[in-house]
Design an enzyme around this catalytic site. Structure first.
Site, PDB file in Angstrom:
ATOM      1  N   SER A 153      58.365  69.518  43.397  1.00  0.00           N
ATOM      2  CA  SER A 153      57.267  68.571  43.623  1.00  0.00           C
ATOM      3  C   SER A 153      57.105  68.396  45.130  1.00  0.00           C
ATOM      4  CB  SER A 153      57.635  67.218  43.006  1.00  0.00           C
ATOM      5  OG  SER A 153      56.788  66.192  43.480  1.00  0.00           O
ATOM      6  N   TYR A 166      63.378  59.994  40.677  1.00  0.00           N
ATOM      7  CA  TYR A 166      62.554  61.208  40.585  1.00  0.00           C
ATOM      8  C   TYR A 166      62.614  62.002  41.895  1.00  0.00           C
ATOM      9  CZ  TYR A 166      58.344  64.064  39.728  1.00  0.00           C
ATOM     10  OH  TYR A 166      57.453  65.108  39.568  1.00  0.00           O
TER      11      TYR A 166
END
Ligand SMILES: NC(=O)c1ccc[n+]([C@@H]2O[C@H](COP(=O)([O-])OP(=O)(O)OC[C@H]3O[C@@H](n4cnc5c(N)ncnc54)[C@H](O)[C@@H]3O)[C@@H](O)[C@H]2O)c1
Length: 268
Positions: A153, A166
């Site tokens: 990401s 995350y």
């Protein structure tokens, strides 16, 4: 008809019954690969992806496995090898969020995200590398011994308030990916990461499903559009194919410019 660059190769795509994983599984299938559509819940959605891939003339199979569970991951690889003889490509895509202010984050919220997003990638990559080394290079299919693509990401480099679990999992994926790439480069196993920005999928509905949210998101994206799973599918085919033979250990950002510090376009 598009060239089938992955013909006769077998790919496992984790979390492939939704969003980016679905887009990647379909793109790999279109490129000729046999595709294992991994899912943990919602077999109907997984079977719909399988049918779509079969409609291109490729083979596909839905396999249920929770990527954070060692026994289930080992079984998924055994089932895949039984069905397709081997594995050539792993796309470590499964991931989730459990958001919380950092000082209120429970150990369970932290651990769940690390277990699925990071340990899940470790478990799948380990089984893939074992199979690549057992089989060796098959020159008719690929010049590589195997390819692993990790779904990371932009948050492997952009800190993200309210998402410490995350962002930490994605930072961990960066080092996991680079270490495996370094460790097995001599054996011609290529390992790379795709680092998406904002892609329109169920994981981030709140970021795009109202005009206010969408407009606020666009302030972060110089290209002024949200990405779609097909954007990621095209990159995954490139990274899985011999076209990217000299790329290993790379993090490829596919984010419409989100990592270009867009605030500096008008400020600073
Ligand atoms: N959508 C984005 O903007 C975006 C941006 C950057 C990175 N990503 C990453 O892309 C990946 C896919 O996310 P998405 O946006 O398609 O979201 P999504 O929620 O549509 O897909 C996630 C998939 O992972 C599966 N999954 C969750 N836990 C699992 C487990 N334990 N075992 C197996 N599968 C499991 C889900 O069932 C689902 O199929 C994730 O790793 C996510 O972090 C997404």
């Amino acid at each position: 008809m598009a060239e089938k660059k992955l013909l006769n190769q077998t790919a496992i795509v984790t979390g492939a019954n939704s969003g980016i994983g679905e887009g990647v599984a379909i793109a790999l299938g279109k490129a000729g690969a046999n595709v294992v559509v991994n899912y943990v819940v919602d077999p109907e959605a997984a079977n719909a992806v399988v049918e779509k891939i079969k409609s291109f003339g490729s083979r596909a199979l839905a396999i249920q496995a929770d990527v954070s569970k060692e026994d289930q991951v080992i079984k998924m690889f055994q089932q895949t090898i039984q069905q397709f003889r081997t594995v050539d490509i792993l796309v470590n895509n499964a991931g989730l969020q459990r958001d919380s202010k950092f000082h209120e984050m429970t150990l369970a919220q932290w651990q769940f995200v690390i277990d699925v997003n990071l340990t899940g990638q470790f478990l799948c990559a380990r089984e893939a590398v074992k199979e690549f080394l057992r089989r060796g290079i098959v020159p008719e299919r690929s010049v590589a011994c195997g390819k692993i693509i990790c779904m990371s990401s932009v948050h492997q480099v952009i800190p993200w308030a309210g998402h410490a679990n995350y962002a930490s999992s994605k930072g961990g994926i960066k080092m996991l990916m680079e270490t495996i790439a370094q460790e097995y480069g001599k054996q011609k196993i290529r390992v790379n990461s795709i680092c998406p920005g904002a892609i329109k999928t169920p994981i981030n509905t709140k970021a795009w499903d109202t005009p206010e949210a969408y407009n606020s998101l666009m302030e972060l994206i110089p290209e002024n559009r949200i990405g779609v799973p097909e954007d990621i599918g095209k990159l995954a085919v490139f990274l899985a194919s011999d076209d990217s033979d000299y790329i290993s250990g790379a993090s490829i950002f596919i984010d419409g410019g989100m990592t270009l510090f867009p605030g500096f376009a008008t400020g600073g």
